[in-house]
Design an enzyme around this catalytic site. Structure first.
Site, PDB file in Angstrom:
ATOM      1  N   ASP A 147      -2.777   2.435  -6.139  1.00 24.51           N
ATOM      2  CA  ASP A 147      -1.711   2.477  -5.133  1.00 24.51           C
ATOM      3  C   ASP A 147      -1.624   1.263  -4.220  1.00 24.51           C
ATOM      4  O   ASP A 147      -0.904   1.303  -3.225  1.00 24.51           O
ATOM      5  CB  ASP A 147      -1.851   3.741  -4.286  1.00 24.51           C
ATOM      6  N   GLU A 148      -2.317   0.182  -4.546  1.00 24.68           N
ATOM      7  CA  GLU A 148      -2.180  -1.001  -3.698  1.00 24.68           C
ATOM      8  C   GLU A 148      -2.448  -2.277  -4.481  1.00 24.68           C
ATOM      9  O   GLU A 148      -3.149  -2.280  -5.482  1.00 24.68           O
ATOM     10  CB  GLU A 148      -3.097  -0.928  -2.479  1.00 24.68           C
ATOM     11  N   ASP A 194       0.868  -1.182   0.000  1.00 27.50           N
ATOM     12  CA  ASP A 194       0.000   0.000   0.000  1.00 27.50           C
ATOM     13  C   ASP A 194       0.902   1.228   0.000  1.00 27.50           C
ATOM     14  O   ASP A 194       1.621   1.479   0.968  1.00 27.50           O
ATOM     15  CB  ASP A 194      -0.899  -0.019   1.235  1.00 27.50           C
TER      16      ASP A 194
END
Length: 349
Positions: free
Chosen positions: A106-107, A11
């Site tokens: 983003d993860e 993350d």
């Protein structure tokens, strides 16, 4: 005997804000936020850690954020920039394993069970991934390492920013017992309040309830709760992850009494939705939907067949839906339907 899995959840730290900080280093020591540039009606997408020290948070109305931090710098979102950084990061993931399940820009989850390099150590692999991301982008991310997706995602949030937290198979029992149930996958505000009314606030509390009781109270999800409370999660990392929908919603502290007030919420919801979408999602859009919940908790939604995410169509759906409601609006949700599915089944929410 079931083979133990080695799952990593990566993350990225305050991703949008960190990308902006990298592009403009002068922001590094100043409180700033991305999104919500309308000081009266805006909503913060994310902010750096200096701003968080003032109490600024994601999804916070800009007006409140400015009260908490009067010198807060507000930046417009730049999704082209964020997607470019995300593409570099994703290529790094695929360098280490093909078993990558992106969740957003983003993860992602990575299954490194069969990776022989780095002594087949998920911890060493996670360290290497974090270092490679930093080397190529200058950005930091946090990693959680665990035997399953549930625990890996929870672990990645523990030592932020730039953190690494490992839950070994032997540590699972002790790790989960004190976890708040709100940390469990699928437990939202409604489920959390329902569990609280049953005297359940931690996983240890949840372990005291029988499978039959949980299924009776929560239906099929009760079986998942029973397992999650014990740190059990059999969901696979799906490298060809097919999502039927991507959606976002927001409940507002003040009722939205006019159409104009509802339309003013669209830009922040739109930004939030696009931040959760990957390139694959954009390629498989078949419809868009808007949902309202009014102050009497009546839910209404409208869908339209569409091949692209069209903000103007979303705006028109909001206008059409608002005409059907006679009460102030408490919640607005927007989303896209993905894949091949009959239009009559387009219920994202």
């Amino acid at each position: 005997m079931t083979k133990l899995r080695k799952i990593i959840h990566i993350d990225m730290d305050y991703f949008f804000a960190q990308v902006e900080e990298k592009a403009n280093p002068s922001l590094k020591d100043k409180p700033f936020a991305v999104g919500g540039t309308n000081p009266k009606r805006g909503v913060i997408s994310t902010c750096n850690y200096i701003a968080r020290e003032y109490g600024v948070r994601s999804a916070m109305p800009t007006a409140i954020a400015m009260q908490k931090c009067p010198n807060l710098i507000l930046l417009n979102t730049d999704f082209a920039k964020y997607k470019a950084a995300s593409a570099v990061i994703r290529d790094i993931f695929y360098y280490f394993t093909d078993k990558v399940e992106p969740l957003s820009l983003d993860e992602a989850y990575l299954d490194v069970t069969d990776v022989k390099e780095y002594k087949n150590s998920a911890t060493l692999i996670a360290q290497a991934i974090k270092q490679e991301i930093f080397n190529k982008t200058g950005l930091t991310g946090s990693a959680g390492v665990a035997p399953n997706k549930l625990l890996a995602k929870i672990a990645s949030d523990i030592n932020k920013p730039n953190g690494l937290y490992v839950v070994t198979p032997k540590q699972v029992d002790s790790f989960v017992k004190d976890l708040p149930v709100k940390k469990l996958f699928g437990v939202g505000k409604v489920s959390q309040e329902k569990l609280k009314s049953m005297g359940v606030e931690t996983c240890l509390d949840l372990q005291q309830l029988s499978l039959a009781t949980l299924v009776d109270k929560f239906g099929k999800f009760g079986s998942s709760l029973y397992n999650y409370a014990r740190g059990i999660d059999n969901r696979e990392v799906n490298p060809v992850r097919i999502r039927k929908s991507v959606s976002v919603e927001n409940t507002y502290l003040e009722d939205l009494k006019t159409l104009g007030a509802c339309l003013e919420k669209l830009p922040s919801l739109y930004d939030k939705l696009t931040s959760r979408m990957t390139e694959e999602h954009y390629k498989s859009i078949i419809g868009i939907v808007v949902k309202f919940t009014d102050t009497k908790f009546n839910k209404t939604s409208l869908t339209r067949v569409a091949k692209i995410l069209d903000k103007e169509m979303l705006k028109n759906l909001i206008i059409e839906l608002h005409q059907k409601r006679n009460h102030p609006i408490r919640l607005i949700g927007i989303g896209v339907k993905l894949g091949e599915i009959d239009d009559k089944q387009m219920d994202l929410f």
